[in-house]
Design a protein around this motif. Structure first.
Motif, PDB file in Angstrom:
ATOM      1  N   ASP A  65       0.880  -1.150   0.027  1.00 18.02           N
ATOM      2  CA  ASP A  65      -0.069  -0.038  -0.087  1.00 18.02           C
ATOM      3  C   ASP A  65       0.922   1.261   0.046  1.00 18.02           C
ATOM      4  O   ASP A  65       0.503   2.276  -0.392  1.00 18.02           O
ATOM      5  CB  ASP A  65      -0.987  -0.064   1.240  1.00 18.02           C
ATOM      6  CG  ASP A  65      -2.389  -0.679   1.039  1.00 18.02           C
ATOM      7  OD1 ASP A  65      -2.269  -1.511  -0.011  1.00 18.02           O
ATOM      8  OD2 ASP A  65      -2.982  -0.861   1.837  1.00 18.02           O
ATOM      9  N   ARG A 122     -18.424  -7.280  -8.228  1.00 24.29           N
ATOM     10  CA  ARG A 122     -17.805  -7.532  -6.975  1.00 24.29           C
ATOM     11  C   ARG A 122     -18.871  -8.010  -5.987  1.00 24.29           C
ATOM     12  O   ARG A 122     -18.460  -9.060  -5.281  1.00 24.29           O
ATOM     13  CB  ARG A 122     -17.171  -6.157  -6.295  1.00 24.29           C
ATOM     14  CG  ARG A 122     -16.139  -5.645  -7.011  1.00 24.29           C
ATOM     15  CD  ARG A 122     -15.197  -4.519  -6.142  1.00 24.29           C
ATOM     16  NE  ARG A 122     -16.161  -3.518  -5.769  1.00 24.29           N
ATOM     17  CZ  ARG A 122     -16.198  -2.312  -6.546  1.00 24.29           C
ATOM     18  NH1 ARG A 122     -15.658  -2.172  -7.687  1.00 24.29           N
ATOM     19  NH2 ARG A 122     -17.101  -1.404  -6.084  1.00 24.29           N
ATOM     20  N   GLU A 144     -18.376   4.029  -4.982  1.00 27.41           N
ATOM     21  CA  GLU A 144     -18.142   2.711  -5.230  1.00 27.41           C
ATOM     22  C   GLU A 144     -18.212   1.569  -4.036  1.00 27.41           C
ATOM     23  O   GLU A 144     -18.449   0.453  -4.266  1.00 27.41           O
ATOM     24  CB  GLU A 144     -16.481   2.677  -5.615  1.00 27.41           C
ATOM     25  CG  GLU A 144     -16.287   3.267  -7.064  1.00 27.41           C
ATOM     26  CD  GLU A 144     -16.790   2.310  -8.097  1.00 27.41           C
ATOM     27  OE1 GLU A 144     -16.546   1.057  -7.698  1.00 27.41           O
ATOM     28  OE2 GLU A 144     -17.155   2.841  -9.053  1.00 27.41           O
ATOM     29  N   HIS A 145     -18.058   2.032  -2.650  1.00 28.64           N
ATOM     30  CA  HIS A 145     -18.087   1.207  -1.600  1.00 28.64           C
ATOM     31  C   HIS A 145     -19.139   1.262  -0.552  1.00 28.64           C
ATOM     32  O   HIS A 145     -19.060   0.845   0.434  1.00 28.64           O
ATOM     33  CB  HIS A 145     -16.809   1.613  -1.108  1.00 28.64           C
ATOM     34  CG  HIS A 145     -15.603   1.074  -1.964  1.00 28.64           C
ATOM     35  ND1 HIS A 145     -15.582  -0.134  -2.629  1.00 28.64           N
ATOM     36  CD2 HIS A 145     -14.565   1.861  -2.724  1.00 28.64           C
ATOM     37  CE1 HIS A 145     -14.539  -0.090  -3.641  1.00 28.64           C
ATOM     38  NE2 HIS A 145     -13.976   1.153  -3.458  1.00 28.64           N
ATOM     39  N   ARG A 169     -11.610  -0.922   1.587  1.00 23.71           N
ATOM     40  CA  ARG A 169     -11.142  -0.748   0.126  1.00 23.71           C
ATOM     41  C   ARG A 169     -10.591   0.633   0.105  1.00 23.71           C
ATOM     42  O   ARG A 169     -11.254   1.794   0.788  1.00 23.71           O
ATOM     43  CB  ARG A 169     -12.702  -0.782  -0.666  1.00 23.71           C
ATOM     44  CG  ARG A 169     -13.196  -2.041  -0.552  1.00 23.71           C
ATOM     45  CD  ARG A 169     -12.370  -3.355  -1.069  1.00 23.71           C
ATOM     46  NE  ARG A 169     -13.055  -4.395  -0.841  1.00 23.71           N
ATOM     47  CZ  ARG A 169     -12.889  -5.813  -1.320  1.00 23.71           C
ATOM     48  NH1 ARG A 169     -11.806  -5.800  -2.418  1.00 23.71           N
ATOM     49  NH2 ARG A 169     -13.247  -6.679  -1.142  1.00 23.71           N
ATOM     50  N   MET A 170      -9.420   0.917  -0.806  1.00 24.38           N
ATOM     51  CA  MET A 170      -9.023   2.277  -0.865  1.00 24.38           C
ATOM     52  C   MET A 170      -8.771   3.167   0.445  1.00 24.38           C
ATOM     53  O   MET A 170      -9.298   4.195   0.425  1.00 24.38           O
ATOM     54  CB  MET A 170      -9.601   2.798  -2.042  1.00 24.38           C
ATOM     55  CG  MET A 170      -9.708   1.933  -3.342  1.00 24.38           C
ATOM     56  SD  MET A 170      -7.828   1.934  -4.049  1.00 24.38           S
ATOM     57  CE  MET A 170      -8.033   0.984  -5.350  1.00 24.38           C
ATOM     58  N   TRP A 220     -15.469   7.656  -3.774  1.00 23.55           N
ATOM     59  CA  TRP A 220     -15.235   6.439  -2.682  1.00 23.55           C
ATOM     60  C   TRP A 220     -16.760   5.908  -2.275  1.00 23.55           C
ATOM     61  O   TRP A 220     -17.087   4.855  -2.434  1.00 23.55           O
ATOM     62  CB  TRP A 220     -14.341   6.460  -1.589  1.00 23.55           C
ATOM     63  CG  TRP A 220     -14.090   5.396  -0.781  1.00 23.55           C
ATOM     64  CD1 TRP A 220     -12.916   4.667  -1.226  1.00 23.55           C
ATOM     65  CD2 TRP A 220     -14.828   4.670   0.236  1.00 23.55           C
ATOM     66  NE1 TRP A 220     -13.086   3.620  -0.133  1.00 23.55           N
ATOM     67  CE2 TRP A 220     -14.204   3.439   0.471  1.00 23.55           C
ATOM     68  CE3 TRP A 220     -16.009   4.988   0.685  1.00 23.55           C
ATOM     69  CZ2 TRP A 220     -14.636   2.625   1.439  1.00 23.55           C
ATOM     70  CZ3 TRP A 220     -16.526   3.970   1.883  1.00 23.55           C
ATOM     71  CH2 TRP A 220     -15.915   3.057   2.055  1.00 23.55           C
ATOM     72  N   ASP A 257     -18.171  -0.985   2.607  1.00 22.09           N
ATOM     73  CA  ASP A 257     -17.135  -2.023   2.768  1.00 22.09           C
ATOM     74  C   ASP A 257     -15.793  -1.090   3.055  1.00 22.09           C
ATOM     75  O   ASP A 257     -15.088  -0.431   2.086  1.00 22.09           O
ATOM     76  CB  ASP A 257     -16.982  -2.751   1.218  1.00 22.09           C
ATOM     77  CG  ASP A 257     -15.875  -3.787   1.184  1.00 22.09           C
ATOM     78  OD1 ASP A 257     -15.193  -3.987   2.437  1.00 22.09           O
ATOM     79  OD2 ASP A 257     -15.867  -4.255   0.122  1.00 22.09           O
ATOM     80  N   LYS A 267     -18.960  -2.597  -9.524  1.00 16.98           N
ATOM     81  CA  LYS A 267     -19.656  -2.815  -8.008  1.00 16.98           C
ATOM     82  C   LYS A 267     -20.727  -4.115  -8.308  1.00 16.98           C
ATOM     83  O   LYS A 267     -20.573  -4.881  -7.294  1.00 16.98           O
ATOM     84  CB  LYS A 267     -20.573  -1.562  -7.654  1.00 16.98           C
ATOM     85  CG  LYS A 267     -20.965  -1.635  -6.192  1.00 16.98           C
ATOM     86  CD  LYS A 267     -21.546  -0.213  -5.776  1.00 16.98           C
ATOM     87  CE  LYS A 267     -21.820  -0.192  -4.184  1.00 16.98           C
ATOM     88  NZ  LYS A 267     -22.284   1.063  -3.813  1.00 16.98           N
ATOM     89  N   TRP A 287     -10.235   8.011   2.544  1.00 19.78           N
ATOM     90  CA  TRP A 287     -10.840   7.087   1.640  1.00 19.78           C
ATOM     91  C   TRP A 287     -10.870   7.825   0.142  1.00 19.78           C
ATOM     92  O   TRP A 287     -11.466   9.017   0.069  1.00 19.78           O
ATOM     93  CB  TRP A 287     -12.182   6.306   1.792  1.00 19.78           C
ATOM     94  CG  TRP A 287     -12.223   5.774   3.072  1.00 19.78           C
ATOM     95  CD1 TRP A 287     -11.873   4.427   3.292  1.00 19.78           C
ATOM     96  CD2 TRP A 287     -12.673   6.056   4.110  1.00 19.78           C
ATOM     97  NE1 TRP A 287     -12.381   3.954   4.469  1.00 19.78           N
ATOM     98  CE2 TRP A 287     -12.751   4.846   5.050  1.00 19.78           C
ATOM     99  CE3 TRP A 287     -13.571   7.100   4.844  1.00 19.78           C
ATOM    100  CZ2 TRP A 287     -13.235   4.962   6.357  1.00 19.78           C
ATOM    101  CZ3 TRP A 287     -14.003   7.133   5.980  1.00 19.78           C
ATOM    102  CH2 TRP A 287     -13.907   5.984   6.942  1.00 19.78           C
ATOM    103  N   GLU A 292     -16.612 -10.239  -3.994  1.00 19.56           N
ATOM    104  CA  GLU A 292     -15.438  -9.596  -3.794  1.00 19.56           C
ATOM    105  C   GLU A 292     -15.684  -8.327  -3.162  1.00 19.56           C
ATOM    106  O   GLU A 292     -14.831  -7.761  -2.433  1.00 19.56           O
ATOM    107  CB  GLU A 292     -14.940  -9.179  -5.228  1.00 19.56           C
ATOM    108  CG  GLU A 292     -13.625  -8.072  -5.339  1.00 19.56           C
ATOM    109  CD  GLU A 292     -12.255  -8.784  -4.513  1.00 19.56           C
ATOM    110  OE1 GLU A 292     -11.557  -7.728  -4.403  1.00 19.56           O
ATOM    111  OE2 GLU A 292     -12.478  -9.881  -4.232  1.00 19.56           O
ATOM    112  N   THR A 293     -16.909  -8.152  -2.657  1.00 20.89           N
ATOM    113  CA  THR A 293     -17.158  -6.967  -1.993  1.00 20.89           C
ATOM    114  C   THR A 293     -18.641  -7.391  -1.019  1.00 20.89           C
ATOM    115  O   THR A 293     -19.495  -8.069  -1.432  1.00 20.89           O
ATOM    116  CB  THR A 293     -17.669  -5.638  -2.719  1.00 20.89           C
ATOM    117  OG1 THR A 293     -17.671  -4.593  -1.593  1.00 20.89           O
ATOM    118  CG2 THR A 293     -18.891  -5.855  -3.411  1.00 20.89           C
TER     119      THR A 293
END
Length: 453
Positions: free
Chosen positions: A47, A363, A415-416, A332-333, A412, A329, A360, A341, A368-369
Motif C-alpha cells: 500500500d 464485485r 463505489e463502496h 477498500r482504498m 469512494w 465496505d 460494483k 478514502w 469480492e465485496t
C-alpha cells in the motif's frame, strides 16, 4: 479423479507444466518494471508503494457543513460498529437535552441483549430447518456464524424498541465487551452444540425441541452475564450539566430512559441500499432469509435506489443538521493512518501490471465485496450543490485521522457505500409508496445480508 473438469482436454491445458512455469518466470524477468516492483514490495508494504500521493496530498479535512463538536467513541476489539454508529447518532440529541458536552449510551447493554436475542433467533432458525440435511446450503450458512458481533440498522431499532437504552454509567464496558473474540468462541460452541441436539430431537416433536432450546438459552444467559455483567432493570439517573448544575430524574427503566432521551423518531427511518446487480431492480424492497436478531420483530427490509439519490438524501440530511448512519465496505482504498478514502487512492494495476476491472455489481456477484462496517456522516463539503467530500465519525478511537473523524472523497461513496438510514418523509413519493410492497426475499447467503462489524 478430478471434479468439475472436462477430462477430454489435453493434460497440458489442465495442469501447470515445467515448460509453462519456465515461460512465466522468463516473462517476469524480462520486464525491468517487474524487478523494480519486486525490490520495492519485498522491502515495503504494497500500500505504501501503490499509494497515489497526488490524491493523498490533495485531501484535507475541511468541509462546508460540519456537525460534530464532540469526541469519537471506540469499539476497540469488537464488531459493534453498527451499535456504536446508531448510538452515536442518538447521543447528539441526548447530550443537548442533558446539557452536557459529551454523552454515551451503554453500548455494552445493547450488546448483551443483541447476543441473547440473536441466540434465540438462531435456535429458532435451526428448529425450523431441522428437517433438512446438515449440509443444506441454508443450514450450512446458519452454522457458519451463529452469533457474530455485526448487525444492521433495522436490528438496532428492534433492540431499542424491545429493550430500551441505559447510560454508559449504568452498564459500563467490560473486558469482553471491548474484546469479544473469546466470548464469541464459547457462545458459538454452545450454539452449534445446541443446533446438533435440536436437529436430533426433531423426530421427538416440537415440545422436546422447545424444552432443550430453553436449556441452551439458560447457558447462553450465564455466559453473557459472566462476560458482560447483568443488564439493569432499573437505575438511578442523575448528572451534572456543563454549567455544573445538578439534575436527578430518579429511578428509571431502560424503556423510560429511551423514551426520555432518544430525540429522533428512529422507527420512521428506512434503509436505502445501492445494489446495482441486474437481479435487484431499483424501487423494490428486499429482505434476506433468516436475517435479524429478534424473533417476531419487523423484518430487515431494504429499499433499492440509485446512488445519486443516496448521496443527495445524505447531503440534505447533514446540511439540515442531522448526522446519517451508513454502511460500507470499509477497507477498500483506505489509508488508515491519514484517515482517508478515495476510489483511486492506490494504483495496484501499475504495481502488478494487471487490470482490476470488476465493477460494483460484479464485485457483489463474485464475492469480492459486501458491507463490512457502519459509521456516521457528520459533515459534507458541498460545491455548486453537489457533495465533494464527506466527514465521517468512525468508532475506532482518536488516534487516527482528525481525532477519529475521517475524510471520504465522493468518488469512494459511489463505489463502496451500500446503504444509508434516512427518514421516510425525505423519500420521493414513488419510493415512499414502494415501501408498502411485499419485499423480494433473497437467500440467506446473499451478500446484501452481510452484517456491519
Amino acid at each position: 479423479m478430478t471434479f468439475g473438469q472436462d477430462d477430454s482436454r489435453p493434460a497440458m491445458e489442465r495442469s501447470l507444466t515445467p515448460d509453462e512455469l519456465e515461460l512465466f518466470e522468463k516473462e517476469f524477468a524480462a520486464r525491468p518494471a517487474n524487478r523494480l516492483m519486486q525490490n520495492a514490495v519485498t522491502q515495503t508494504a504494497v500500500d505504501d508503494v501503490a499509494l497515489d500521493r497526488r490524491i493523498l496530498t490533495g485531501i484535507d479535512h475541511s468541509v462546508s457543513h460540519q456537525l460534530d463538536d464532540w469526541k469519537v467513541t471506540n469499539q476497540k476489539q469488537s464488531g459493534r460498529c453498527w451499535l456504536f454508529a446508531g448510538l452515536n447518532l442518538l447521543r447528539v440529541g441526548a447530550a443537548r437535552k442533558l446539557g452536557v458536552k459529551d454523552f454515551e449510551f451503554s453500548q455494552n447493554y445493547l450488546l448483551w441483549w443483541d447476543k441473547f436475542e440473536r441466540a434465540n433467533h438462531f435456535l429458532e432458525a435451526i428448529v425450523e430447518t431441522s428437517d433438512r440435511d446438515v449440509d443444506d446450503r441454508t443450514v450450512a450458512h446458519l452454522l457458519s456464524d451463529p452469533i457474530s458481533d455485526g448487525g444492521q440498522w433495522n436490528m438496532f431499532v428492534a433492540l431499542i424498541a424491545k429493550h430500551g437504552l441505559v447510560p454508559k454509567s449504568a452498564m459500563p464496558e467490560t473486558n469482553s465487551s471491548s474484546a469479544t473474540r473469546s466470548m464469541n468462541r464459547d457462545l458459538q460452541a454452545l450454539l452449534r452444540q445446541g443446533a446438533r441436539d435440536l436437529r436430533r430431537l426433531a423426530s421427538a416433536g416440537a415440545e422436546a425441541q422447545r424444552q432443550h432450546k430453553r436449556e441452551v438459552l439458560a447457558a447462553i444467559h450465564r455466559v453473557l452475564s459472566i462476560h458482560l455483567g447483568t443488564p439493569p432493570q432499573r437505575f438511578l439517573w442523575q448528572w451534572q450539566d456543563k454549567d455544573k448544575e445538578f439534575h436527578r430524574d430518579g429511578w428509571l427503566t431502560p424503556a423510560e430512559f429511551a423514551a426520555a432521551y432518544v430525540q429522533l423518531p428512529i422507527d420512521e427511518y428506512v434503509c436505502l441500499v445501492h445494489d446495482p446487480r441486474e437481479s435487484s431492480p431499483v424501487g423494490r424492497t428486499f429482505t434476506v432469509e433468516y436475517l435479524g436478531n429478534i424473533v417476531d420483530a419487523p423484518p430487515v427490509v431494504y429499499l433499492n435506489a440509485e446512488m445519486d439519490l443516496l448521496k443527495r438524501l445524505a447531503m440534505e440530511a447533514v446540511v439540515g443538521g442531522e448526522p446519517v448512519w451508513f454502511g460500507c465496505d470499509v477497507a477498500r482504498m483506505m489509508r488508515s493512518d491519514a484517515g482517508v478514502w478515495d476510489a483511486e487512492l492506490f494504483d495496484y494495476a501499475s504495481v502488478y501490471d494487471a487490470p482490476f476491472t470488476l465493477d460494483k455489481a460484479d464485485r457483489l456477484l463474485h464475492h469480492e465485496t459486501q458491507m463490512t462496517h457502519a459509521m456516521l456522516f457528520t459533515g459534507v463539503d458541498v460545491v455548486e450543490g453537489a457533495p465533494r467530500r464527506w466527514r465521517v465519525e468512525n468508532s475506532w478511537g482518536e488516534d487516527r485521522a482528525d481525532k477519529g473523524f475521517w475524510t471520504m472523497n465522493d468518488s469512494w461513496f459511489g463505489e463502496h457505500v451500500f446503504e444509508i438510514a434516512v427518514r421516510r418523509s425525505a423519500l420521493p413519493p414513488e419510493l415512499s409508496a414502494a415501501l408498502d410492497q411485499p419485499p423480494i426475499v433473497l437467500p440467506a447467503w446473499d451478500p446484501m445480508g452481510a452484517l456491519a462489524d
